[in-house]
Motif scaffolding. Structure first.
Motif, PDB file in Angstrom:
ATOM      1  N   GLY A 363       0.812  -1.219   0.000  1.00  0.00           N
ATOM      2  CA  GLY A 363       0.000   0.000   0.000  1.00  0.00           C
ATOM      3  C   GLY A 363       0.838   1.258   0.000  1.00  0.00           C
ATOM      4  N   GLU A 364       1.963   1.222   0.715  1.00  0.00           N
ATOM      5  CA  GLU A 364       2.866   2.377   0.747  1.00  0.00           C
ATOM      6  C   GLU A 364       3.520   2.574  -0.620  1.00  0.00           C
ATOM      7  N   ASN A 365       3.936   1.502  -1.275  1.00  0.00           N
ATOM      8  CA  ASN A 365       4.551   1.613  -2.595  1.00  0.00           C
ATOM      9  C   ASN A 365       3.583   2.133  -3.643  1.00  0.00           C
ATOM     10  N   LEU A 366       2.293   1.842  -3.456  1.00  0.00           N
ATOM     11  CA  LEU A 366       1.265   2.310  -4.388  1.00  0.00           C
ATOM     12  C   LEU A 366       0.769   3.712  -4.049  1.00  0.00           C
ATOM     13  N   LYS A 367       1.388   4.362  -3.044  1.00  0.00           N
ATOM     14  CA  LYS A 367       1.020   5.712  -2.605  1.00  0.00           C
ATOM     15  C   LYS A 367      -0.394   5.766  -2.021  1.00  0.00           C
TER      16      LYS A 367
END
Length: 867
Positions: A363-367
């Motif tokens: 989720g963090e990598n997908l912003k």
């Protein structure tokens, strides 16, 4: 578990004959190591005197305990136990406590069975790069494996021993660790070696640039992780603008900072003021420079970092995630909804699950999510007090204005340097552990899938379902030979006409077993066959069917291996062949496919691909080796996965077999090009020989030789006495898991005992693995989401197992999830409890529907029992 075939008829029960894979039984009472022919008083050689592979550069050793280590009197194996020159305090095996590791056995000519010895000597291990920590101790701490076992494993890995070989034939040296534990130790060892190598590379670089000081050199050698190494070396990397501390040192403020700690009575800040120099123009700039230097000293001190890490272990540290503001405005609602559980999430880092870490990271990598580590203020306050009053307390009385500088320096060190380092370490450790667990889970699922019981002795029809391009058919013989291939169009208005073709094919080849792939149009194809079977359309054949995963079949069908194996067959038809063979011999077929394409993992695209490939390849090697292969009939693809072999060696074995005929015994492997003593040692125990096949070959050879002699006598030549070569004589032990290095110490009594135990184990396994193939996997009235309702009881097959639950195919085109909390010990079979096994791919289960979320296509199930 064997695949379950569905029989929809009122006829007799239908059971398939199941041929078990050869899984050799272990007998720990049989010694597997060959003793030397030496006198009893011969001293044991030390490990450092053992032959090793020459290295291009001179090597150093890790600093460790200075205890002598030696190898046991064993040949031809180079995988010797690490033992002291003298063995003291010997006890009998009956004196062992249950919480202690078992005694190891050191053999001699007077005691070929070996004397039990618990302590195998020192843990000093020679490594290429010297560090300020002992690799054995650190490896033991990180893997929770005893130091003596770690020392033995390091030595065994250095000698290029494979995991299957170590797990089966060096059990006494590794305290009976299983293959998964060995892989974890090996991976952790490689990480530590990578840190050491990178550290020494950095040291050489800084030394060349003239930036290496004594303190920096010590700090670098203390690094145990990549995070620590980056923390220490970041300011000195090429292209760096330099830290605040470096710029302050360039202004000449380092003596002032050191004087504040060591000789504060003579410390005078005003003497460093230079009105025309930026950074020294006034007392505030001088104070700031001194603070930056002190903060840098505090943040790189080993004792200081150890204290704050220990303090964090005793406090509540949590990881928090929230919905990112940007994603809430501009993001895809479907993607955002996938992370709904983590929009407002908080959990103690000690309790957070591995799959939660991987989901948060994605989720963090997908912003979509923002993530942070929350360390309570109490940690900061206690740390600052300890630094000021304990660790960095000045040697002399400090004036109030100087004490203020010291306190500010400690707070600055924590806020600007130490806190970010801790956050990176926590995130990195959580992610690393989660990735390892994900990879290990993938490996466990893959192992269970590869070791699915084969179904022997049946002609099978493989069906690769499809709509527009039709259903591809392939009929294969009981020996996996392709008998016929075809295409039928079942779902385009031609179903009745195509039924005649299918019936004709089944009757022509006497095939009563249909294997359907679980891809597109699977349920419609299943319903089609089920309807014909119910109407007894294929009579007099009693037809049954099963559904098998077709993951990776399409990729394999266009691979070079498939083109070489089936050159004249269309790729679409190759997939149907693969689907049928997956039931007939799962291991032999699935090894042809790259493991990550088999589809039994979790977040497999988010983890280290290097780690994933290495682990899965190791699992395949473990499964193939432990089952064993018949050297005279196995394929090149299967052979290359045997421990110690690779593609070139497997090809050489096949070429030798084609040129010289079948192998008669294991000794002949030494005649193959590229199979040296080490390779032979690693692979020999996993290679089998069909004695009936060999006897037939030998009989034919003798008849041919006798005929040649008779012809020579008729021609007047002198009769020669037959002299059979020892290399051409079959050895009964070659069809067992006993290693050739142990042949000469076995007695007929031990062989008979081992054989009886093996037969008993095989018989018990056979009774356990026999499956009722007439039990349907799916209810005929349940074919789509709309047919499901809360409380419905279904049977299904496990598709995938994860740390948070098990996905089960219940026949509606979408797998349902059994949460891990619903999988209790009481619901598992007695065998599962005894073997401490959870659910894995291929298991048949009975479940109850708890919830159906049609918009999100989610089904929640409860486990009733394992079938």
């Amino acid at each position: 578990a064997a695949p379950s075939f569905v029989q929809i008829s009122g006829g007799k029960d239908c059971r398939l004959d199941v041929s078990l894979p050869i899984a050799p039984a272990e007998d720990n009472r049989v010694q597997l190591l060959k003793p030397k022919e030496e006198n009893v008083g011969t001293e044991l050689k030390t490990l450092n005197q053992m032959p090793v592979v020459p290295k291009k550069m001179e090597t150093n050793s890790f600093q460790g305990t200075n205890i002598k280590s030696s190898e046991s009197d064993e040949k031809p194996s180079t995988s010797a136990p690490i033992a002291g020159n003298q063995v003291k305090h010997e006890k009998s095996e009956e004196d062992l406590a249950f919480d202690e590791p078992p005694f190891k056995k050191i053999k001699s000519t007077t005691s070929p069975e070996g004397k039990p010895v618990k302590n195998l000597g020192g843990n000093k291990v020679k490594e290429e790069f010297e560090m300020n920590w002992d690799i054995v101790q650190v490896l033991s701490e990180r893997t929770n494996v005893e130091p003596w076992v770690c020392a033995n494993l390091i030595r065994l890995f250095q000698e290029e021993n494979t995991i299957p070989f170590i797990a089966r034939y060096r059990k006494e040296l590794i305290n009976n660790l299983d293959a998964d534990a060995l892989r974890e130790v090996q991976q952790t060892l490689e990480e530590l070696r990578s840190v050491a190598k990178k550290t020494h590379t950095m040291i050489q670089k800084l030394k060349k640039e003239g930036k290496l000081s004594g303190c920096l050199f010590t700090a670098l050698l203390n690094c145990r992780t990549f995070e620590e190494l980056d923390h220490v070396s970041a300011p000195y990397k090429t292209g760096s603008k330099g830290t605040k501390a470096q710029r302050a040192k360039q202004l000449g403020l380092e003596p002032a900072a050191l004087s504040l700690l060591q000789n504060p009575m003579e410390f005078n800040l005003f003497s460093y003021i230079r009105p025309n120099v930026k950074g020294l123009a006034n007392i505030q700039e001088v104070e700031a420079g001194v603070q930056h230097i002190l903060a840098d000293i505090f943040a790189k001190d080993k004792d200081t970092l150890d204290f704050i890490r220990k303090l964090c272990q005793q406090r509540y540290i949590c990881i928090q995630s929230a919905l990112a503001k940007v994603s809430s405005k501009n993001g895809n609602e479907k993607d955002i909804d996938k992370f709904q559980l983590y929009h407002e999430f908080s959990c103690n880092i000690k309790n957070i699950q591995h799959h939660q870490i991987l989901a948060i990271n994605r989720g963090e990598n997908l912003k979509i999510l923002t993530v942070k580590v929350n360390i309570p203020d109490g940690v900061k306050n206690e740390f600052c007090w300890w630094c000021v009053n304990e660790r960095w307390r000045p040697k002399q009385f400090l004036k109030p204005e100087l004490m203020r500088i010291l306190r500010n320096s400690v707070e600055d060190a924590y806020k600007r340097l130490i806190y970010p380092l801790l956050c990176r370490e926590f995130r990195s450790k959580l992610t690393s552990d989660a990735e390892k667990e994900s990879v290990m889970m993938f490996g466990r699922n893959l192992r269970q899938l590869l070791l699915t019981s084969p179904v022997r002795g049946r002609t099978l029809m493989g069906v690769d379902p499809g709509y527009k391009h039709g259903c591809k058919l392939a009929i294969i013989s009981p020996t996996s030979q392709i008998l016929h291939t075809d295409i039928v169009y079942l779902h385009s208005g031609q179903g009745f006409r195509e039924a005649e073709k299918i019936k004709r094919l089944l009757q022509q080849f006497n095939c009563s077993t249909v294997v359907i792939g679980n891809g597109t149009a699977c349920r419609e194809t299943e319903a089609y066959f089920a309807d014909l079977i119910m109407k007894k359309y294929f009579a007099p054949l009693d037809v049954v069917y099963c559904i098998v995963s077709e993951a990776g079949a399409s990729i394999y069908s266009v691979s070079p291996e498939a083109s070489k194996e089936m050159p004249d067959l269309d790729p679409n038809l190759r997939s149907a062949v693969s689907i049928a063979r997956r039931v007939q011999d799962p291991l032999a077929e699935l090894v042809k496919i790259e493991p990550k394409h088999i589809g039994v993992g979790m977040y497999q695209h988010d983890v280290s691909q290097t780690l994933l490939k290495a682990t899965l390849d190791s699992v395949v090697e473990e499964c193939v080796s432990f089952v064993g292969v018949d050297i005279n009939i196995c394929s090149e693809i299967l052979l290359r996965h045997i421990a110690g072999l690779n593609a070139n060696r497997a090809r050489n074995i096949i070429e030798w077999r084609e040129k010289n005929g079948p192998f008669i015994n294991r000794e002949q492997l030494k005649e193959v090009k590229g199979l040296g003593p080490k390779t032979f040692q690693q692979c020999a125990g996993f290679i089998r020989f069909n004695q009936e096949y060999i006897k037939t070959f030998c009989s034919q050879a003798l008849l041919t030789k006798a005929g040649a002699q008779a012809t020579s006598e008729k021609q007047g030549k002198k009769k020669s006495k037959p002299t059979p070569s020892s290399s051409q004589q079959p050895n009964p032990l070659d069809q067992t898991c006993i290693h050739p290095e142990s042949y000469n110490i076995l007695t007929y009594r031990s062989i008979w005992r081992t054989g009886c135990i093996s037969c008993l184990i095989y018989f018990i396994l056979f009774l356990f693995l026999i499956t009722d193939f007439d039990k349907p996997d799916f209810k005929r009235s349940i074919v789509c989401f709309e047919d499901l309702s809360v409380g419905t009881v279904l049977t299904g097959k496990v598709e995938n197992a994860t740390p948070f639950g098990v996905f089960v195919d219940i026949g509606v085109g979408k797998a349902g999830l059994i949460p891990v909390r619903n999988i209790t010990e009481a619901k598992l079979s007695k065998v599962k409890k005894r073997r401490s096994l959870g659910l894995g791919p291929g298991e048949r289960v009975e479940v109850k529907v708890l919830n159906v979320d049609i918009p999100r296509l989610r089904i929640t199930l409860d486990l009733i029992r394992v079938l």
